[in-house]
Each structure stands twice: as C-alpha cells, then as structure tokens.
Design a protein around this motif. Structure first.
Motif, mmCIF file in Angstrom:
data_model
loop_
_atom_site.group_PDB
_atom_site.id
_atom_site.type_symbol
_atom_site.label_atom_id
_atom_site.label_comp_id
_atom_site.label_asym_id
_atom_site.label_seq_id
_atom_site.Cartn_x
_atom_site.Cartn_y
_atom_site.Cartn_z
ATOM 1 N N GLU A 90 0.827 -1.210 0.000
ATOM 2 C CA GLU A 90 0.000 0.000 0.000
ATOM 3 C C GLU A 90 0.857 1.254 0.000
ATOM 4 O OE1 GLU A 90 -4.017 -0.810 2.433
ATOM 5 O OE2 GLU A 90 -2.185 -1.244 3.551
ATOM 6 N N TRP A 93 2.236 1.792 -3.555
ATOM 7 C CA TRP A 93 1.207 2.276 -4.463
ATOM 8 C C TRP A 93 0.857 3.744 -4.183
ATOM 9 C CZ3 TRP A 93 -1.379 2.966 -8.558
ATOM 10 C CH2 TRP A 93 -2.652 3.534 -8.535
ATOM 11 N N ALA A 97 1.307 6.795 -6.819
ATOM 12 C CA ALA A 97 0.134 7.583 -7.195
ATOM 13 C C ALA A 97 0.340 9.058 -6.872
ATOM 14 C CB ALA A 97 -1.101 7.042 -6.475
ATOM 15 N N THR A 111 -5.485 8.255 -6.011
ATOM 16 C CA THR A 111 -5.964 7.804 -4.714
ATOM 17 C C THR A 111 -6.010 8.990 -3.768
ATOM 18 O OG1 THR A 111 -5.527 6.322 -2.828
ATOM 19 C CG2 THR A 111 -3.621 7.181 -4.019
#
Length: 338
Positions: A90, A93, A97, A111
């Motif tokens: 997580e 990512w 992002a 996100t």
C-alpha cells in the motif's frame, strides 16, 4: 665509489627504517596512504558509523538520543516510509500515485491517500535532481562541444576561464544574485513581461522554477568541464571516416562522437545529480514552503527540531537512494564503467 649509506666515520651503514619501509612494495604502500586513511577514518567513517547508530535510537523528552537496548530498532525508518495503518505494498502504491499526481500538470489523483511527508520530500528532491541534471546536460554538452571542437584554439582557455569564473565568488553570493535576478521587478521577470505575448509580470521566485534555475546555474560548470575533457580527447577523424562511409553528420555524431564522450557525460551527471538531490541552501533561499526538500528536512532535524535519530535515518535513506541511482545509471549509461 663510496656507498650512499656511508656513515660519518667512513663505514658503510644500513638504510634507515623509513627508507626500508618505503622500498617494500606493501609496507611502502601502507606507509604512503596511512595519513589519508587516518583522516578519512577519523573524520568520515567514524562520524558515519555514529550517525548509523543514532538512526536506530529514539529522541528523548529533552532532545537527547536514547540508545538503550529497549530503544534501538527500526522505528525511525518505519516513520519515514510507512504511513500509520499502511502495509508495504500500500505504501508503494500510494507513493507512486502521489508522484504521478504531483508531476502531471492537471494533478491526476489516483488515490486520496498520501505517502508520509518524508517520502514526499524525498521524491520531490530526486525529481529536482533529475530535472537539473537533464537541463545541465542539454545546455552543458553543446557548450563543451563548441569549446572543444568549434572554438578557435587560441580562445579555448579564455572560454574555460569564463565557465569557472562564477566560482571566484562565494556560493551564497551567487545564490543571492540569482534571487535578485528572479525577484519581482528583477531583470528576468521584467524582460519576460516586456514580451508582446505576456500579460503581467510572472512570479519566478519562491517556486519550482526558481529552485531549478538556481540548481542549474550553480552546478552547470560541473557538467561542462567533464564533458569538455572527454570531447577534447576524441579523434574526430573517426567521425569523418563514418561520414566517408555514408553516414550523415547527425548519424556520425550519435554513433561515434557521443558514445566516445560518455565517460564525461556520466561524470558530469553524477557531479550535478548528487548535490542537487541533497541541496539545502538553494531550496531554502529560492524556494517557498511547497518547495521543501529532504536536505532542508534533515537540516531541521539536526537543528530546531532536535530529532537526531530521525534526521540520521533520513540521511541514510537519502544516501542509499543516491548510491543505488548512481549504480543503476553507471550500469545502464556508463558503457561498462562498473
């Protein structure tokens, strides 16, 4: 013929101990490098090791560094990388992002979550370093090529002197000079505002542009000089031979001249990238609150914040990232330098 080791009373003497040490292949080498090795050990390796130990400690209530067995751990590195309640995947990512949204003009939001502020500072610093290196390459390589090949030979020394001339002034003086040039009503904003297709005076200070402008201005000679040293040693008859075999001028340059100058390009890129990523003074004086870098953060942790363990951890993260980036760059673009 008398011996060179003859004593005062005429008897032949043995060579002195320092002379025997220097004449020995291994002992002489150790004797010669011992002053430099001592200096590096005391003033570089030992402080580096102390910083490494500090990075596993904790900050006490009054700013002291706690290094007890119950305080030692990876908590500073976890604080640096992983947001509260996130896992490793997580975190990766979210960081990717956020970077995509930060570099795109429209600010694409993949996100709603964001990485830790320290990861954001690190990504921003690396991006500043990459852009500064590319801009210095685009400006510096043609300049070095012109000085080495196209400029009259009697003018080359003068042109090289002009390249290094700004370094006759203090580092801070040059940064403040850039600040005056980019300030409101300064020379550059006034010149841009005078253009017929520009309405109003642009804000060129305390933003990404001013930071990149300062980095390029300060470190550009570090790209020009290594590139010049490599280009100057090239035998340009090989480029002429390639053109005789049917290659046009651009193809001969890309296939012959540029690959032969890669050692200078690699050296210049490293000399620009490393100080640009870790820059502290330039973002501090030319950037705004949104242009903070990992260098400014590390300085604050060892200064006003008084959190030496977190600052030490951030320093080693930055060091590892730069060493890894340089290793990859040398492997891919260095033409087998590693």
């Amino acid at each position: 013929m008398e011996s060179q080791y003859e004593t005062t009373d005429g008897a032949a003497g043995e060579p002195s101990l320092p002379e025997r040490i220097r004449s020995h292949p291994y002992a002489g080498l150790a004797f010669n490098i011992s002053p430099a090795a001592f200096w590096l050990t005391v003033f570089f390796l030992v402080p580096l090791f102390v910083m490494l130990i500090y990075s596993f400690g904790e900050r006490g209530a009054f700013g002291e560094v706690l290094l007890g067995l119950d305080q030692l751990g990876l908590q500073n590195y976890e604080t640096f990388f992983i947001p509260e309640g996130f896992g490793l995947l997580e975190t990766i990512w979210v960081s990717v992002a956020w970077f995509v949204g930060w570099v795109t003009p429209t600010g694409i939001q993949l996100t709603e979550a964001t990485p830790t502020p320290y990861v954001q500072l690190t990504i921003r610093s690396i991006w500043y370093g990459i852009i500064a290196t590319l801009v210095c390459l685009v400006i510096g390589y043609p300049t070095a090529y012109y000085i080495a090949k196209l400029a009259p030979e009697q003018h080359r020394n003068m042109l090289l002197a002009l390249v290094v001339l700004p370094y006759w002034a203090s580092y801070l003086v040059r940064i403040y000079a850039v600040k005056l040039l980019l300030a409101k009503n300064g020379i550059i904003p006034s010149a841009v505002a005078a253009l017929p297709f520009v309405s109003g005076q642009p804000e060129l200070l305390y933003n990404n542009f001013s930071v990149e402008f300062g980095l390029v201005y300060i470190w550009l000679p570090f790209m020009i000089l290594p590139a010049y040293a490599s280009i100057e040693q090239i035998d340009f008859t090989m480029q002429e031979a390639a053109m005789d075999l049917g290659a046009d001028r651009l193809d001969a340059f890309l296939r012959v001249t540029f690959p032969l100058s890669l050692p200078g390009v690699v050296a210049g890129s490293i000399l620009v990238f490393i100080p640009s990523v870790g820059a502290y003074v330039i973002p501090e004086l030319l950037g705004g609150p949104s242009n903070s870098t990992i260098g400014r953060f590390i300085a604050s942790q060892f200064g006003a914040a008084g959190n030496w363990p977190l600052g030490a951890a951030a320093s080693f993260v930055l060091m590892a990232i730069m060493m890894g980036s340089i290793w990859i760059y040398l492997k891919r673009a260095g033409g087998g330098l590693l």
